[in-house]
Design an enzyme around this catalytic site. Structure first.
Site, PDB file in Angstrom:
ATOM      1  N   HIS A  85       0.831  -1.222   0.000  1.00  0.00           N
ATOM      2  CA  HIS A  85       0.000   0.000   0.000  1.00  0.00           C
ATOM      3  C   HIS A  85       0.863   1.270   0.000  1.00  0.00           C
ATOM      4  CE1 HIS A  85      -3.294  -2.758   1.223  1.00  0.00           C
ATOM      5  NE2 HIS A  85      -2.331  -3.292   1.975  1.00  0.00           N
ATOM      6  N   SER A 126      15.858  21.421 -16.159  1.00  0.00           N
ATOM      7  CA  SER A 126      14.663  22.218 -16.426  1.00  0.00           C
ATOM      8  C   SER A 126      15.092  23.517 -17.072  1.00  0.00           C
ATOM      9  CB  SER A 126      13.942  22.492 -15.105  1.00  0.00           C
ATOM     10  OG  SER A 126      13.152  23.659 -15.208  1.00  0.00           O
ATOM     11  N   LYS A 131      17.006  21.673 -10.992  1.00  0.00           N
ATOM     12  CA  LYS A 131      16.338  20.394 -11.236  1.00  0.00           C
ATOM     13  C   LYS A 131      17.212  19.339 -11.923  1.00  0.00           C
ATOM     14  CE  LYS A 131      12.412  19.536 -11.057  1.00  0.00           C
ATOM     15  NZ  LYS A 131      11.017  19.589 -11.015  1.00  0.00           N
ATOM     16  N   GLU A 159      10.302   8.431 -16.680  1.00  0.00           N
ATOM     17  CA  GLU A 159       8.921   8.900 -16.888  1.00  0.00           C
ATOM     18  C   GLU A 159       8.409   8.476 -18.264  1.00  0.00           C
ATOM     19  OE1 GLU A 159       8.349  13.157 -15.406  1.00  0.00           O
ATOM     20  OE2 GLU A 159      10.497  12.832 -15.208  1.00  0.00           O
TER      21      GLU A 159
END
Ligand code: ARG
Length: 460
Positions: free
Chosen positions: A157, A278, A284, A291
């Site tokens: 979970h 970024s 970043k 992704e």
């Protein structure tokens, strides 16, 4: 201009919109080499069966080899008005060797031709994907071996559940990948029949020998029913299903990597060359690769759905709808192959932040289940009873802002006087991990052995 190949019964030229929707050359040029191989096998069989003369067959093969080299050298000009790869090649063959080229299409249709090309394409690419899966498995097993005793929290979970080893977690993916691989291997058996010679749909009255062309193309036998040969695309559905399952499996690893590199988890680091920046936020380092692997799974499942919907309710035998099998297939294969390669690179260069993972593994009362097990063994009580005792232990620890391993013997005894000092001494985080020796369990001993076995198998 009327279509050179099939324009005989037509009096006007094709509407340019029909030409545009009909043409598949933009994508089916990927089949070029398979198409040439299929044609060579066919024409050789025709000559062996004395349907065309040996000299004619030789000339056709020579012309096809010339086209092969033109394509390899990027000198071949694909023409939309010639619709697809089959007619582009045949047209060029006519330019090279003259009207004899017209004998190539004896006892053959584009319907059995394209069905053969796709099967050849599938065989080649499935084998290629299998090799890529094995690469990824090796990298995972290698990383697992380096981290056979690196402790991390295991989750259910997405809540800390029990401590596990990082190596164990990685080997979990080696196992699922091996099932992915076996699905592809199984599918190769069903792919091992050749449609060529089914002609348009009904077979042919020429005395062809389909076993000869099937064998020449590396198939075990010809497909037994000519209608099935030209109309079935379940082998594409099967491949897309296998690709979908594989991409879903690796998307889960991709998602975990995305979580692990976040500053909230900080379990692993990726090197600069595998992250991206970024354009606005100078600080970043984004896991774009992972992704995109995560999202490609959606794209691959979309391709599977596309073909399911194209095929649903489609009557036998060939309909032009079947041409719509190619773009989803090509795209899915490219997407998955790239995803596996990127994942392989990520896994081989990922650096676990060992201290941080260990600290996290000790959070969330992760040894509660193991303490319950120790109570069962030491006090000879049912597991349900010890579950309750440890539940109140956790509640006590939580209120007092303590970890379970920090509790003193007096605190244990206050909850249950049967608890002895010997019992409390058994509660050690390290012992808990090292004792998970059950088959398939997370102990470093098990993980080291399993990683070595996998590497041995994969390197064999
Ligand atoms: N380009 C077609 C396809 O991909 C080849 C078969 C065409 N057959 C036909 N009867 N028009 O399916």
């Amino acid at each position: 201009m009327k279509n050179k190949m099939w324009g005989g019964r037509f009096s006007s030229k094709t509407n340019s919109l029909i030409e545009e929707i009909n043409a598949s050359i933009k994508f089916d040029h990927h089949l070029a080499m398979h198409d040439i191989n299929g044609s060579i096998a066919h024409v050789t069989m025709l000559s062996e069966c004395s349907i065309i003369r040996e000299g004619e067959a030789k000339k056709i093969v020579m012309g096809l080899e010339k086209i092969r080299s033109e394509i390899t050298k990027n000198e071949f000009e694909y023409k939309t008005e010639l619709e697809d790869i089959h007619m582009n090649i045949e047209n060029r063959l006519t330019e090279i060797i003259g009207p004899i080229a017209g004998k190539l299409h004896t006892a053959r249709s584009r319907n059995d031709q394209v069905a053969t090309d796709i099967r050849l394409y599938l065989k080649e690419n499935i084998n290629n994907t299998i090799v890529l899966i094995e690469e990824l498995q090796k990298n995972l097993a290698q990383q697992a071996l380096s981290n056979f005793d690196t402790v991390m929290p295991g989750y259910t979970h997405l809540q800390i559940a029990q401590p596990i080893t990082f190596g164990h977690h990685l080997l979990s993916y080696v196992e699922s990948l091996s099932r992915d691989k076996s699905r592809f291997i199984d599918s190769l058996n069903r792919l091992d029949e050749c449609p060529l010679g089914a002609a348009a749909l009904a077979g042919t009255s020429y005395p062809i020998d389909r076993f000869i062309s099937a064998k020449a193309l590396g198939f075990s036998r010809p497909m037994a029913n000519s209608l099935d040969a030209v109309s079935s695309r379940d082998m594409v559905l099967e491949t897309l299903s296998n690709l979908s399952i594989l991409s879903v499996n690796i998307s889960r690893l991709a998602e975990e990597i995305i979580l692990w590199v976040s500053s909230e988890f900080n379990f692993v680091s990726l090197p600069d060359d595998l992250t991206t920046g970024s354009s606005i936020m100078p600080q970043k380092r984004n896991p774009d690769g992972a992704e995109l692997i995560r999202s490609k799974a959606g794209r691959v499942i979309g391709s599977l759905n596309t073909l399911f919907i194209v095929l649903k309710g489609l009557p036998l035998a060939y309909s032009k709808d079947l041409q719509e099998d190619k773009e989803p297939l090509f795209d899915a294969i490219d997407s998955v192959d790239l995803s596996i390669k990127v994942m392989s690179a990520i896994i081989s260069d990922i650096k676990p932040n060992i201290e941080i993972m260990l600290i996290a593994a000790k959070k969330g009362y992760s040894i509660a289940t193991d303490i319950a097990d120790i109570l069962v063994q030491e006090l000879d009580i049912p597991f349900r009873e010890s579950h309750k005792i440890v539940g109140s232990l956790v509640a006590y620890a939580e209120i007092n802002n303590k970890g379970l391993e920090d509790l003193k013997i007096e605190e244990y005894k206050a909850l249950d006087e049967r608890i002895t000092i010997e019992l409390v001494n058994r509660i050690s985080f390290d012992n808990i991990i090292y004792n998970k020796l059950s088959f398939g369990g997370t102990s470093p001993e098990n993980v080291e052995k399993a990683a070595k076995e996998w590497l041995k198998k994969l390197n064999a």
